[in-house]
Design a protein around this motif. Structure first.
Motif, short mmCIF file in Angstrom:
data_model
loop_
_atom_site.label_atom_id
_atom_site.label_comp_id
_atom_site.label_asym_id
_atom_site.label_seq_id
_atom_site.Cartn_x
_atom_site.Cartn_y
_atom_site.Cartn_z
N ASN A 32 49.20 45.03 39.60
CA ASN A 32 50.41 45.25 38.79
C ASN A 32 51.56 44.41 39.34
OD1 ASN A 32 49.25 46.99 36.98
ND2 ASN A 32 49.89 48.84 38.05
N LYS A 33 51.64 44.35 40.66
CA LYS A 33 52.72 43.61 41.31
C LYS A 33 52.62 42.11 41.02
CE LYS A 33 54.28 43.18 46.04
NZ LYS A 33 53.81 43.55 47.37
N HIS A 34 51.39 41.61 40.93
CA HIS A 34 51.18 40.17 40.77
C HIS A 34 50.85 39.75 39.35
CE1 HIS A 34 50.31 40.63 45.23
NE2 HIS A 34 51.39 39.87 45.16
N GLY A 53 44.73 36.70 34.56
CA GLY A 53 46.12 36.37 34.85
C GLY A 53 46.28 34.87 34.96
N GLU A 54 47.35 34.43 35.64
CA GLU A 54 47.57 33.00 35.85
C GLU A 54 46.38 32.41 36.60
OE1 GLU A 54 49.88 30.57 35.05
OE2 GLU A 54 50.40 32.14 33.62
N LYS A 55 45.94 31.23 36.16
CA LYS A 55 44.70 30.66 36.70
C LYS A 55 44.68 30.57 38.23
CE LYS A 55 41.35 27.02 36.10
NZ LYS A 55 40.90 25.88 35.32
N ILE A 56 45.75 30.03 38.79
CA ILE A 56 45.76 29.81 40.24
C ILE A 56 45.67 31.15 40.98
CG2 ILE A 56 48.30 29.60 40.28
CD1 ILE A 56 45.94 27.65 42.59
N ARG A 57 46.38 32.14 40.44
CA ARG A 57 46.37 33.46 41.08
C ARG A 57 44.98 34.09 41.02
NH1 ARG A 57 50.10 36.39 43.23
NH2 ARG A 57 51.93 35.41 42.32
N THR A 59 42.00 32.53 40.63
CA THR A 59 41.00 31.84 41.46
C THR A 59 41.24 32.13 42.95
OG1 THR A 59 42.32 29.82 41.24
CG2 THR A 59 40.39 29.99 39.85
N ASP A 60 42.51 32.19 43.35
CA ASP A 60 42.82 32.54 44.75
C ASP A 60 42.39 33.97 45.05
OD1 ASP A 60 43.84 30.09 45.23
OD2 ASP A 60 45.95 30.70 45.29
N LEU A 61 42.69 34.88 44.12
CA LEU A 61 42.33 36.29 44.32
C LEU A 61 40.82 36.46 44.45
CD1 LEU A 61 42.95 39.32 44.44
CD2 LEU A 61 43.07 39.34 41.93
N PHE A 62 40.09 35.72 43.63
CA PHE A 62 38.63 35.87 43.68
C PHE A 62 38.09 35.41 45.03
CE2 PHE A 62 34.21 34.64 42.09
CZ PHE A 62 33.76 35.95 42.09
N VAL A 64 39.63 35.74 47.85
CA VAL A 64 39.92 36.85 48.77
C VAL A 64 38.91 37.99 48.55
CG1 VAL A 64 41.61 38.66 49.35
CG2 VAL A 64 42.38 36.31 48.91
N ILE A 65 38.68 38.33 47.29
CA ILE A 65 37.77 39.43 46.98
C ILE A 65 36.37 39.14 47.52
CG2 ILE A 65 36.59 40.62 45.07
CD1 ILE A 65 39.21 40.39 43.46
N LYS A 66 35.93 37.87 47.36
CA LYS A 66 34.58 37.50 47.82
C LYS A 66 34.41 37.70 49.32
CE LYS A 66 34.20 33.48 45.68
NZ LYS A 66 33.66 32.22 45.15
N GLU A 67 35.53 37.58 50.06
CA GLU A 67 35.48 37.73 51.52
C GLU A 67 35.61 39.18 51.97
OE1 GLU A 67 34.85 35.20 53.63
OE2 GLU A 67 34.61 34.02 51.80
N ASP A 68 35.86 40.08 51.04
CA ASP A 68 36.11 41.48 51.42
C ASP A 68 34.82 42.10 51.96
OD1 ASP A 68 36.59 44.37 51.28
OD2 ASP A 68 38.39 43.82 50.16
N PRO A 69 34.88 42.61 53.20
CA PRO A 69 33.65 43.14 53.83
C PRO A 69 33.15 44.45 53.24
CG PRO A 69 35.55 43.52 55.25
CD PRO A 69 36.05 42.73 54.08
N ARG A 70 33.88 45.02 52.28
CA ARG A 70 33.44 46.30 51.71
C ARG A 70 32.38 46.14 50.63
NH1 ARG A 70 39.47 48.49 50.81
NH2 ARG A 70 39.69 46.27 50.31
N HIS A 71 32.11 44.90 50.26
CA HIS A 71 31.03 44.68 49.29
C HIS A 71 30.29 43.38 49.56
CE1 HIS A 71 33.74 42.41 46.14
NE2 HIS A 71 33.97 42.03 47.36
#
Ligand SMILES: Cc1cc2nc3c(=O)[nH]c(=O)nc-3n(C[C@H](O)[C@H](O)[C@H](O)COP(=O)(O)O)c2cc1C
Length: 135
Positions: A32-34, A53-57, A59-62, A64-71
């Motif tokens: 929501n914030k971003h 959302g905005e493309k750059i945001r 692709t950057d977020l994905f 980060v998500i891919k590196e998340d150790p919870r999955h």
């Protein structure tokens, strides 16, 4: 340019209810914030997420998500540019089994993806069907 990424993944282990709620809440607040819209479903050890959302945001977020150790086993379902937001509601929508997060019927979600090509829609529908069967 608006951009959408959708993926499925496997939780590193069967998560407790409060851990799922934590991920959903954390995600909802951040998104929501971003200005990121989306849908995150957790069921039977698997996640299904759509972020838009905005493309750059996105692709950057994905990244980060891919590196998340919870999955793990993150499988991209589709990534594409869209000319208008997939989600009409400005807040991100998140649902999960047994949680009280804002409920969104799958039917509504299918309405939101109606502008994607037919093959992509079929893929998403099949995944949602599989998720519904497993839960
Ligand atoms: C299944 C799953 C989905 C996630 N989805 C998002 C998301 O949509 N947006 C988000 O900001 N963080 C999401 N996260 C959390 C991010 O991976 C990450 O922990 C968070 O963005 C904080 O990153 P930072 O520590 O680099 O700031 C998700 C995590 C998991 C496990």
């Amino acid at each position: 340019m608006r951009f959408v990424i959708s993926y499925v993944s496997t939780a590193i282990r069967e998560l407790h209810q409060d851990e799922v709620v934590n991920i959903l809440e954390e995600t909802q607040i951040r998104n929501n914030k971003h200005g990121v819209n989306g849908l995150l479903i957790y069921t039977s050890g698997n996640f299904f997420e759509v972020i838009e959302g905005e493309k750059i945001r996105i692709t950057d977020l994905f990244k980060v998500i891919k590196e998340d150790p919870r999955h793990k086993n993150i499988i991209l379902i589709f990534e594409k540019e869209v000319d208008k937001p997939l989600f009409k509601d400005k807040d991100a929508n998140f649902i999960s089994e047994n949680t009280l997060h804002r409920q969104m019927e799958v039917e509504n979600f299918l309405y939101y993806i109606k502008d994607l090509d037919e093959g992509t829609q079929t893929t998403v529908k099949n995944i949602l069907k599989a998720i519904a069967t497993n839960s």
